[in-house]
Design a protein around this motif. Structure first.
Motif, PDB file in Angstrom:
ATOM      1  N   ARG A 151       0.874  -1.322  -0.010  1.00  0.00           N
ATOM      2  CA  ARG A 151       0.137   0.279   0.045  1.00  0.00           C
ATOM      3  C   ARG A 151       0.923   0.992   0.043  1.00  0.00           C
ATOM      4  NH1 ARG A 151      -3.063  -1.622   4.939  1.00  0.00           N
ATOM      5  NH2 ARG A 151      -3.831  -3.647   4.161  1.00  0.00           N
ATOM      6  N   CYS A 152       2.191   0.523   0.009  1.00  0.00           N
ATOM      7  CA  CYS A 152       2.560   2.003   0.236  1.00  0.00           C
ATOM      8  C   CYS A 152       3.060   2.376  -1.310  1.00  0.00           C
ATOM      9  CB  CYS A 152       4.732   1.720   0.301  1.00  0.00           C
ATOM     10  SG  CYS A 152       4.870   0.984   1.020  1.00  0.00           S
ATOM     11  N   LYS A 153       2.972   4.430  -1.998  1.00  0.00           N
ATOM     12  CA  LYS A 153       3.322   4.728  -3.198  1.00  0.00           C
ATOM     13  C   LYS A 153       4.778   4.684  -3.470  1.00  0.00           C
ATOM     14  CE  LYS A 153       3.780   9.613  -4.377  1.00  0.00           C
ATOM     15  NZ  LYS A 153       4.231  11.204  -4.084  1.00  0.00           N
ATOM     16  N   ASN A 199       9.255   0.294  -3.857  1.00  0.00           N
ATOM     17  CA  ASN A 199      10.579  -0.180  -3.002  1.00  0.00           C
ATOM     18  C   ASN A 199      11.170   0.317  -1.663  1.00  0.00           C
ATOM     19  OD1 ASN A 199      11.347   2.390  -4.902  1.00  0.00           O
ATOM     20  ND2 ASN A 199      13.205   2.349  -5.329  1.00  0.00           N
ATOM     21  N   CYS A 200       9.438   1.069  -1.556  1.00  0.00           N
ATOM     22  CA  CYS A 200       9.489   1.760  -0.094  1.00  0.00           C
ATOM     23  C   CYS A 200      10.248   1.186   0.894  1.00  0.00           C
ATOM     24  CB  CYS A 200       8.294   1.844  -0.156  1.00  0.00           C
ATOM     25  SG  CYS A 200       8.211   3.090   1.685  1.00  0.00           S
ATOM     26  N   THR A 201      11.133   1.847   2.201  1.00  0.00           N
ATOM     27  CA  THR A 201      12.379   1.589   2.282  1.00  0.00           C
ATOM     28  C   THR A 201      11.130   1.300   4.462  1.00  0.00           C
ATOM     29  OG1 THR A 201      13.218   3.166   3.288  1.00  0.00           O
ATOM     30  CG2 THR A 201      14.700   1.731   1.995  1.00  0.00           C
ATOM     31  N   HIS A 202       9.719   1.980   3.935  1.00  0.00           N
ATOM     32  CA  HIS A 202       9.490   2.583   5.504  1.00  0.00           C
ATOM     33  C   HIS A 202       9.736   3.112   6.245  1.00  0.00           C
ATOM     34  CE1 HIS A 202       7.836  -0.460   2.577  1.00  0.00           C
ATOM     35  NE2 HIS A 202       8.306  -1.981   3.420  1.00  0.00           N
ATOM     36  N   LEU A 203      10.562   3.741   6.240  1.00  0.00           N
ATOM     37  CA  LEU A 203      11.317   4.365   6.769  1.00  0.00           C
ATOM     38  C   LEU A 203      11.224   6.274   6.659  1.00  0.00           C
ATOM     39  CD1 LEU A 203      15.343   3.259   6.303  1.00  0.00           C
ATOM     40  CD2 LEU A 203      13.895   2.719   7.972  1.00  0.00           C
ATOM     41  N   GLY A 245       3.970   9.131   1.603  1.00  0.00           N
ATOM     42  CA  GLY A 245       3.036   7.942   1.076  1.00  0.00           C
ATOM     43  C   GLY A 245       3.053   6.680   1.230  1.00  0.00           C
ATOM     44  N   CYS A 246       3.981   6.292   2.687  1.00  0.00           N
ATOM     45  CA  CYS A 246       4.310   4.590   3.043  1.00  0.00           C
ATOM     46  C   CYS A 246       2.738   4.039   3.260  1.00  0.00           C
ATOM     47  CB  CYS A 246       5.541   5.173   4.500  1.00  0.00           C
ATOM     48  SG  CYS A 246       5.484   3.553   4.950  1.00  0.00           S
ATOM     49  N   GLY A 247       2.296   3.098   3.368  1.00  0.00           N
ATOM     50  CA  GLY A 247       1.210   2.458   4.089  1.00  0.00           C
ATOM     51  C   GLY A 247       1.655   1.602   5.218  1.00  0.00           C
ATOM     52  N   VAL A 248       3.302   1.889   5.555  1.00  0.00           N
ATOM     53  CA  VAL A 248       3.331   1.323   7.008  1.00  0.00           C
ATOM     54  C   VAL A 248       3.552   1.565   7.637  1.00  0.00           C
ATOM     55  CG1 VAL A 248       5.472   0.214   8.315  1.00  0.00           C
ATOM     56  CG2 VAL A 248       4.485  -1.050   5.614  1.00  0.00           C
ATOM     57  N   ILE A 249       4.433   3.316   7.650  1.00  0.00           N
ATOM     58  CA  ILE A 249       4.450   3.829   8.344  1.00  0.00           C
ATOM     59  C   ILE A 249       3.187   4.710   9.385  1.00  0.00           C
ATOM     60  CG2 ILE A 249       5.704   6.503   9.150  1.00  0.00           C
ATOM     61  CD1 ILE A 249       7.534   6.156   6.696  1.00  0.00           C
TER      62      ILE A 249
HETATM   63 ZN   LIG Z   1       6.319   2.038   2.759  1.00  0.00          ZN
END
Ligand SMILES: [Zn+2]
Ligand SMILES: Nc1nc2c(ncn2[C@@H]2O[C@H](COP(=O)(O)OP(=O)(O)OP(=O)(O)O)[C@@H](O)[C@H]2O)c(=O)[nH]1
Ligand SMILES: [Mg+2]
Length: 319
Positions: A269-271, A274-278, A282-286
């Motif tokens: 669900r991240c924009k 290759n999102c690192t969620h850091l 638009g990060c779906g995890v953070i």
């Molecule tokens: Zn993310």
């Protein structure tokens, strides 16, 4: 006596340097030597071996389904191979490290080995209660988390709500272990050997209660051993030495989130693909990192652990 030329199959039940104890399909155990300079087998390996007189020689290690190991900057430390599951045993005392727990879980996930988290020493009252609270995120992310006491005297204690529920969890644990091969791991002093002795009465594994008397070092168990529970050889428990550090150098930083169930359920669900969620917008995890109790939360401690391991693993790969 088998023909010395024909290799037969066996199971590695313990390993001591170049000497390995192999059990044949009839349950007979024998010391075997490895062929090369290095012993490449680990407990749980299926091997082919030949016998001559009273000794055996390992011919080959059969392919493994999985291998539980940790890896630091210097070496790989293998626990055991061909596991159905791993029991991560923690205790109310000594206080467990959540980082170490998180790392052991990631290593298990990376090998598709199902973890069961067990908190021991429920007889220690308030210490147990606070340790149990710290495990709440792990229950909420879907792991099996049980609370038990392996202290024989607590079984005779008057039944409080806590002793009743831990007795139920002990029964549940016994059912989960049946007909499976389970690696018991966890920090020193958690009660791994005490647990083995409970279900394998003839094992007489040295526990800290004994080694204190002998005045030996911190780790009571120094090598890994396979034990059968009961006589039908269907249920196995593997005792292993306690660990301080749990190196994850074999894991790619970008793999991490998929090995942490509370992160995994928000992936996709991240924009950015290759999102690192850091730090990405638009990060779906953070957005799930909060202390309020949405059912799909990521605890602050877990998010910090993710950041730290990510940084550590990224550093190794950019030397
Ligand atoms: Zn993310
Ligand atoms: N109070 C209490 N003590 C326990 C319980 N279970 C085990 N112990 C004690 O905890 C100590 C450590 O137990 P061990 O079984 O040696 O721990 P271990 O995990 O095998 O430790 P290493 O071999 O060093 O890795 C011993 O003194 C046990 O008697 C429990 O349920 N309650
Ligand atoms: Mg031990």
């Amino acid at each position: 006596m088998p023909n010395p030329e024909t290799p037969k199959q066996g199971l590695v039940v313990s390993s001591h340097g170049r000497h390995v104890v192999v059990e044949d399909d009839e349950g007979e155990r024998r010391i075997c030597h490895s062929r090369g300079k290095k012993n490449l087998t680990v407990v749980g390996d299926r091997v082919t071996w030949t016998t001559s007189a009273h000794e055996g020689t390992i011919v080959a290690v059969l392919p493994r389904h999985n291998l539980m190991y940790r890896q630091d900057e210097i070496r790989i430390k293998s626990f055991a191979a061909n596991l159905d599951q791993t029991l991560i045993l923690l205790a109310a005392e000594p206080e467990f490290s959540e980082r170490q727990l998180a790392r052991a879980l990631i290593a298990a996930e990376a090998q598709s080995i199902r973890p069961i988290i067990v908190l021991n020493k429920s007889d220690l009252g308030a210490l147990f209660q606070s340790a149990w609270q710290r495990l709440a995120p792990y229950r909420d992310m879907g792991y099996e988390v049980l609370g038990i006491s392996l202290n024989p005297s607590s079984e005779n204690a008057s039944a409080t709500a806590s002793t009743e529920s831990t007795a139920t969890d002990l029964t549940r644990l016994e059912a989960l272990l049946a007909d499976k091969t389970t690696l018991v791991m966890g920090p020193s002093g958690a009660g791994k050997s005490t647990l083995i002795n409970r279900w394998v009465p003839h094992a007489m594994v040295a526990t800290n209660a004994i080694s204190k008397a002998l005045n030996s070092g911190k780790h009571t168990t120094t090598s890994t051993h396979w034990y059968w529970v009961g006589t039908n050889r269907h249920t196995a428990l593997i005792d292993s030495p306690g660990f301080q550090e749990f190196g994850l150098h074999h894991i790619q930083p970008t793999q991490l989130a998929s090995l942490m169930p509370d992160f995994r359920r928000h992936l996709g669900r991240c924009k950015y693909h290759n999102c690192t969620h850091l730090h990405e917008p638009g990060c779906g995890v953070i957005s799930h990192m909060k202390t309020t109790s949405s059912a799909l939360y990521i605890s602050e401690v877990r998010y910090k652990i993710y950041q730290d391991i990510f940084a550590e693993l990224s550093a190794i790969r950019h030397w």
